[in-house]
Write a protein that holds these residues in place. Structure first.
Motif, PDB file in Angstrom:
ATOM      1  N   GLN A  78       6.620 -17.550  -8.053  1.00  0.00           N
ATOM      2  CA  GLN A  78       7.323 -17.877  -6.229  1.00  0.00           C
ATOM      3  C   GLN A  78       6.104 -17.730  -5.620  1.00  0.00           C
ATOM      4  O   GLN A  78       5.763 -17.850  -4.576  1.00  0.00           O
ATOM      5  CB  GLN A  78       7.569 -16.717  -5.955  1.00  0.00           C
ATOM      6  CG  GLN A  78       9.609 -17.067  -6.687  1.00  0.00           C
ATOM      7  CD  GLN A  78      10.059 -18.468  -6.850  1.00  0.00           C
ATOM      8  OE1 GLN A  78       9.885 -19.551  -5.864  1.00  0.00           O
ATOM      9  NE2 GLN A  78      10.495 -18.926  -7.707  1.00  0.00           N
ATOM     10  N   LEU A  79       4.946 -17.074  -5.868  1.00  0.00           N
ATOM     11  CA  LEU A  79       3.358 -17.116  -4.974  1.00  0.00           C
ATOM     12  C   LEU A  79       2.923 -18.062  -4.238  1.00  0.00           C
ATOM     13  O   LEU A  79       1.790 -19.195  -5.778  1.00  0.00           O
ATOM     14  CB  LEU A  79       2.782 -16.226  -5.934  1.00  0.00           C
ATOM     15  CG  LEU A  79       3.163 -14.404  -5.575  1.00  0.00           C
ATOM     16  CD1 LEU A  79       1.882 -13.534  -6.220  1.00  0.00           C
ATOM     17  CD2 LEU A  79       3.309 -14.439  -4.269  1.00  0.00           C
ATOM     18  N   GLU A  80       2.644 -19.030  -3.736  1.00  0.00           N
ATOM     19  CA  GLU A  80       2.198 -19.660  -3.224  1.00  0.00           C
ATOM     20  C   GLU A  80       1.101 -19.653  -3.015  1.00  0.00           C
ATOM     21  O   GLU A  80      -0.016 -20.819  -3.533  1.00  0.00           O
ATOM     22  CB  GLU A  80       1.960 -19.984  -1.767  1.00  0.00           C
ATOM     23  CG  GLU A  80       3.618 -20.739  -0.928  1.00  0.00           C
ATOM     24  CD  GLU A  80       4.292 -21.519  -1.854  1.00  0.00           C
ATOM     25  OE1 GLU A  80       3.676 -22.727  -1.968  1.00  0.00           O
ATOM     26  OE2 GLU A  80       5.831 -21.706  -2.013  1.00  0.00           O
ATOM     27  N   GLU A  81       0.301 -18.720  -3.316  1.00  0.00           N
ATOM     28  CA  GLU A  81      -1.111 -18.893  -4.101  1.00  0.00           C
ATOM     29  C   GLU A  81      -2.156 -19.274  -5.047  1.00  0.00           C
ATOM     30  O   GLU A  81      -2.831 -19.663  -5.535  1.00  0.00           O
ATOM     31  CB  GLU A  81      -1.739 -17.457  -3.263  1.00  0.00           C
ATOM     32  CG  GLU A  81      -2.286 -16.752  -1.942  1.00  0.00           C
ATOM     33  CD  GLU A  81      -0.568 -16.372  -1.343  1.00  0.00           C
ATOM     34  OE1 GLU A  81      -0.644 -16.311   0.100  1.00  0.00           O
ATOM     35  OE2 GLU A  81       0.150 -16.212  -2.114  1.00  0.00           O
ATOM     36  N   LYS A  83       0.202 -20.289  -7.057  1.00  0.00           N
ATOM     37  CA  LYS A  83       0.510 -22.177  -7.258  1.00  0.00           C
ATOM     38  C   LYS A  83      -0.535 -23.131  -6.950  1.00  0.00           C
ATOM     39  O   LYS A  83      -1.184 -24.272  -7.257  1.00  0.00           O
ATOM     40  CB  LYS A  83       1.877 -22.708  -6.520  1.00  0.00           C
ATOM     41  CG  LYS A  83       3.085 -22.274  -7.023  1.00  0.00           C
ATOM     42  CD  LYS A  83       4.889 -22.293  -5.808  1.00  0.00           C
ATOM     43  CE  LYS A  83       5.260 -22.042  -6.165  1.00  0.00           C
ATOM     44  NZ  LYS A  83       6.721 -22.824  -5.262  1.00  0.00           N
ATOM     45  N   LEU A  84      -1.424 -22.497  -5.889  1.00  0.00           N
ATOM     46  CA  LEU A  84      -2.703 -23.315  -5.194  1.00  0.00           C
ATOM     47  C   LEU A  84      -3.606 -23.265  -6.383  1.00  0.00           C
ATOM     48  O   LEU A  84      -4.432 -24.583  -6.118  1.00  0.00           O
ATOM     49  CB  LEU A  84      -3.493 -22.440  -3.772  1.00  0.00           C
ATOM     50  CG  LEU A  84      -4.398 -23.490  -3.127  1.00  0.00           C
ATOM     51  CD1 LEU A  84      -4.550 -23.878  -2.792  1.00  0.00           C
ATOM     52  CD2 LEU A  84      -5.086 -22.022  -2.190  1.00  0.00           C
ATOM     53  N   TRP A  86      -2.976 -23.172  -9.888  1.00  0.00           N
ATOM     54  CA  TRP A  86      -3.261 -23.987 -10.593  1.00  0.00           C
ATOM     55  C   TRP A  86      -2.993 -25.481 -10.244  1.00  0.00           C
ATOM     56  O   TRP A  86      -3.491 -26.192 -10.837  1.00  0.00           O
ATOM     57  CB  TRP A  86      -1.254 -24.524 -10.595  1.00  0.00           C
ATOM     58  CG  TRP A  86      -0.610 -22.845 -11.839  1.00  0.00           C
ATOM     59  CD1 TRP A  86      -1.425 -22.049 -12.422  1.00  0.00           C
ATOM     60  CD2 TRP A  86       0.426 -22.954 -11.372  1.00  0.00           C
ATOM     61  NE1 TRP A  86      -0.640 -21.065 -12.719  1.00  0.00           N
ATOM     62  CE2 TRP A  86       0.853 -21.284 -12.220  1.00  0.00           C
ATOM     63  CE3 TRP A  86       1.382 -23.003 -10.589  1.00  0.00           C
ATOM     64  CZ2 TRP A  86       2.085 -20.384 -12.465  1.00  0.00           C
ATOM     65  CZ3 TRP A  86       2.783 -21.871 -10.880  1.00  0.00           C
ATOM     66  CH2 TRP A  86       2.525 -21.011 -11.594  1.00  0.00           C
ATOM     67  N   ARG A  87      -2.905 -25.689  -9.119  1.00  0.00           N
ATOM     68  CA  ARG A  87      -2.826 -27.411  -8.436  1.00  0.00           C
ATOM     69  C   ARG A  87      -4.689 -27.912  -8.420  1.00  0.00           C
ATOM     70  O   ARG A  87      -4.948 -28.144  -8.803  1.00  0.00           O
ATOM     71  CB  ARG A  87      -2.299 -27.502  -6.868  1.00  0.00           C
ATOM     72  CG  ARG A  87      -1.566 -27.688  -6.514  1.00  0.00           C
ATOM     73  CD  ARG A  87      -0.943 -28.314  -5.457  1.00  0.00           C
ATOM     74  NE  ARG A  87      -0.942 -27.039  -3.961  1.00  0.00           N
ATOM     75  CZ  ARG A  87      -0.878 -25.976  -3.756  1.00  0.00           C
ATOM     76  NH1 ARG A  87       0.415 -25.828  -3.837  1.00  0.00           N
ATOM     77  NH2 ARG A  87      -1.001 -25.478  -2.421  1.00  0.00           N
ATOM     78  N   GLU A  99      -0.133 -21.613 -16.153  1.00  0.00           N
ATOM     79  CA  GLU A  99       0.945 -20.266 -16.126  1.00  0.00           C
ATOM     80  C   GLU A  99       0.653 -18.727 -16.821  1.00  0.00           C
ATOM     81  O   GLU A  99       0.755 -17.845 -16.273  1.00  0.00           O
ATOM     82  CB  GLU A  99       2.475 -20.600 -15.276  1.00  0.00           C
ATOM     83  CG  GLU A  99       3.239 -20.083 -15.065  1.00  0.00           C
ATOM     84  CD  GLU A  99       4.558 -20.460 -14.844  1.00  0.00           C
ATOM     85  OE1 GLU A  99       5.685 -19.701 -14.406  1.00  0.00           O
ATOM     86  OE2 GLU A  99       4.836 -21.829 -15.541  1.00  0.00           O
ATOM     87  N   GLN A 269      -8.164 -15.857  -3.209  1.00  0.00           N
ATOM     88  CA  GLN A 269      -6.721 -16.063  -1.516  1.00  0.00           C
ATOM     89  C   GLN A 269      -6.016 -15.201  -3.089  1.00  0.00           C
ATOM     90  O   GLN A 269      -4.333 -14.795  -2.256  1.00  0.00           O
ATOM     91  CB  GLN A 269      -6.629 -17.337  -1.128  1.00  0.00           C
ATOM     92  CG  GLN A 269      -7.133 -18.027  -0.398  1.00  0.00           C
ATOM     93  CD  GLN A 269      -6.713 -19.305   0.235  1.00  0.00           C
ATOM     94  OE1 GLN A 269      -5.581 -19.694   0.174  1.00  0.00           O
ATOM     95  NE2 GLN A 269      -7.775 -20.230   0.243  1.00  0.00           N
ATOM     96  N   LEU A 270      -6.134 -15.720  -3.811  1.00  0.00           N
ATOM     97  CA  LEU A 270      -4.006 -14.765  -4.629  1.00  0.00           C
ATOM     98  C   LEU A 270      -4.751 -13.531  -5.184  1.00  0.00           C
ATOM     99  O   LEU A 270      -4.274 -12.938  -5.413  1.00  0.00           O
ATOM    100  CB  LEU A 270      -4.675 -15.977  -6.709  1.00  0.00           C
ATOM    101  CG  LEU A 270      -3.629 -15.405  -7.536  1.00  0.00           C
ATOM    102  CD1 LEU A 270      -2.201 -14.803  -7.070  1.00  0.00           C
ATOM    103  CD2 LEU A 270      -3.600 -15.656  -8.861  1.00  0.00           C
ATOM    104  N   ARG A 273      -3.927 -11.729  -2.089  1.00  0.00           N
ATOM    105  CA  ARG A 273      -2.630 -11.537  -1.820  1.00  0.00           C
ATOM    106  C   ARG A 273      -1.727 -10.458  -2.911  1.00  0.00           C
ATOM    107  O   ARG A 273      -1.109 -10.072  -1.894  1.00  0.00           O
ATOM    108  CB  ARG A 273      -1.396 -12.776  -2.026  1.00  0.00           C
ATOM    109  CG  ARG A 273      -0.780 -13.133  -2.121  1.00  0.00           C
ATOM    110  CD  ARG A 273       0.608 -12.686  -0.845  1.00  0.00           C
ATOM    111  NE  ARG A 273       1.815 -12.800  -0.792  1.00  0.00           N
ATOM    112  CZ  ARG A 273       2.587 -12.306  -0.210  1.00  0.00           C
ATOM    113  NH1 ARG A 273       2.182 -11.264   0.935  1.00  0.00           N
ATOM    114  NH2 ARG A 273       3.767 -12.681  -0.075  1.00  0.00           N
TER     115      ARG A 273
END
Length: 387
Positions: A78-81, A83-84, A86-87, A99, A269-270, A273
């Motif tokens: 659920q961490l947006e950081e 997901k970033l 990955w993108r 993942e 960032q990850l 966090r």
């Protein structure tokens, strides 16, 4: 009743294996506490509280459920950081198993390193306190506790060993504490005797906590101490395997063209966090104390136990002076919870209230382990069952 000798304390402190050493330290504190209560009656001494603090420390030293608890509460998916990362990786053409690879690195490299650091720091602190204060209690037993009458010369001989000055290097508070314990042995006024015993506990507690400051800070800051560059390198290596020359050529090209900067920033960032989240989780984990009979105290919350009647009104000048230095809310458990356990003043305030509230709590005098567990640990083996 077994009373540990100074030589036994020294032998326990010398045990190299931290798990067995911690168990032996905890049991030794329990034996010292029981023996001391045999001299004073049912009143908590510093070793009484040290027994349960050491037992709690054992969970961290053994890494019990800490890694699994952090993994469960991180909720990486659920961490947006994350997901970033990955993108950005996908935009660079990195596909397949992202993942799983990232989760594996965070779990196996970063979180495992954190639990190792916590285990090491807690084990160091556990030994550090025991080999100093446990030793002094054993020495006190061998020299002063059996006295049937006050002997100033014997007390002076015992106190001559202490280093002058304040902690962390000086032992003035230990000298004062054992002097107060000794005076309490022969004090006829029950109220003054009780207050002298509490004062002695607090003086040792203050010395102990001052000495432990580096190890407590290291435990709570374990998430910040891990080499982020190392973790970043492991993530990059998982995306661009070192054994694939095509992948490394591609990585070199992306670096030259500046296209890896967004990936580096996303990883930073990850990690920032994750550090914040884990620091909070570690604080919750380390700021917990379980005392008999299975009462789990959160050290960040105010105590809700009332003072025992003999300690509602205090009159001992030394005790009042000590509390004026360490208790910002006199005669109240309000604001006793420590927001930051790494803050010595907050920590010692909570401990002062804990010692006062539980001074006569007979549940604390329980055995730390079963007889079979004690026999096993003294044989140098890890006992079965709940520790």
């Amino acid at each position: 009743m077994h009373i540990p000798s100074p030589d036994e304390v020294r032998a326990i402190a010398a045990i190299a294996e931290p798990t067995i050493r911690n168990l032996r330290i905890t049991q030794c504190y329990c034996e010292l506490s029981t023996a001391f209560i045999g001299r004073t009656g049912p009143v908590a001494n510093w070793c009484t509280f040290a027994t349960w603090a050491s037992k709690q420390a054992g969970q961290s030293i053994r890494r019990e459920d800490l890694l699994r608890s952090m993994e469960a509460r991180l909720n990486l998916a659920q961490l947006e950081e994350l997901k970033l990362v990955w993108r950005v990786a996908g935009e660079l053409g990195i596909n397949g198993g992202l993942e799983q690879r990232l989760h594996g690195i965070i779990r196996n490299a970063w979180l495992a390193s954190i639990t190792d650091r916590i285990s090491d720091a807690v084990a160091r602190g556990n030994r550090k306190v025991f080999e100093e204060i446990g030793w002094e209690f054993a020495r006190f037993f061998s020299l002063c506790v059996p006295d049937e009458a006050f002997d100033q010369q014997r007390l002076d001989t015992f106190c001559a060993e202490f280093r002058p000055g304040n902690p962390p290097d000086g032992q003035q508070y230990l000298k004062q504490a054992f002097t107060n314990y000794y005076q309490a042995f022969f004090e006829q006024d029950p109220q003054l005797r009780t207050e002298l015993q509490l004062l002695a506990n607090l003086e040792i507690g203050f010395h102990e906590q001052t000495r432990l400051q580096p190890e407590i800070a290291a435990s709570l800051n374990a998430a910040l101490a891990v080499d982020i560059e190392m973790v970043r390198k492991q993530i990059i290596d998982s995306f661009f395997p070192p054994d694939s020359w095509l992948a490394r050529i591609r990585l070199a090209y992306l670096k030259i063209t500046g296209k890896t900067s967004r990936l580096d920033a996303a990883i930073d960032q990850l990690m920032n966090r994750l550090q914040g989240i884990v620091r909070g989780l570690l604080t919750t984990h380390l700021m917990t104390l379980t005392i008999p009979p299975d009462l789990r105290l959160s050290l960040g919350k105010d105590l809700n136990k009332p003072y025992p009647a003999p300690l509602l009104q205090l009159s001992c000048a030394g005790l009042l002076a000590m509390l004026s230095e360490i208790d910002p809310t006199p005669d109240s458990v309000a604001q006793s919870g420590a927001i930051d356990w790494a803050d010595l003043r907050e920590r010692i305030h909570f401990i002062a209230e804990l010692f006062r509230c539980y001074h006569f709590d007979t549940a604390l005098y329980s055995d730390a382990f079963t007889p079979q567990q004690v026999a096993t640990m003294k044989d140098g083996k890890l006992p079965a069952g709940r520790l």
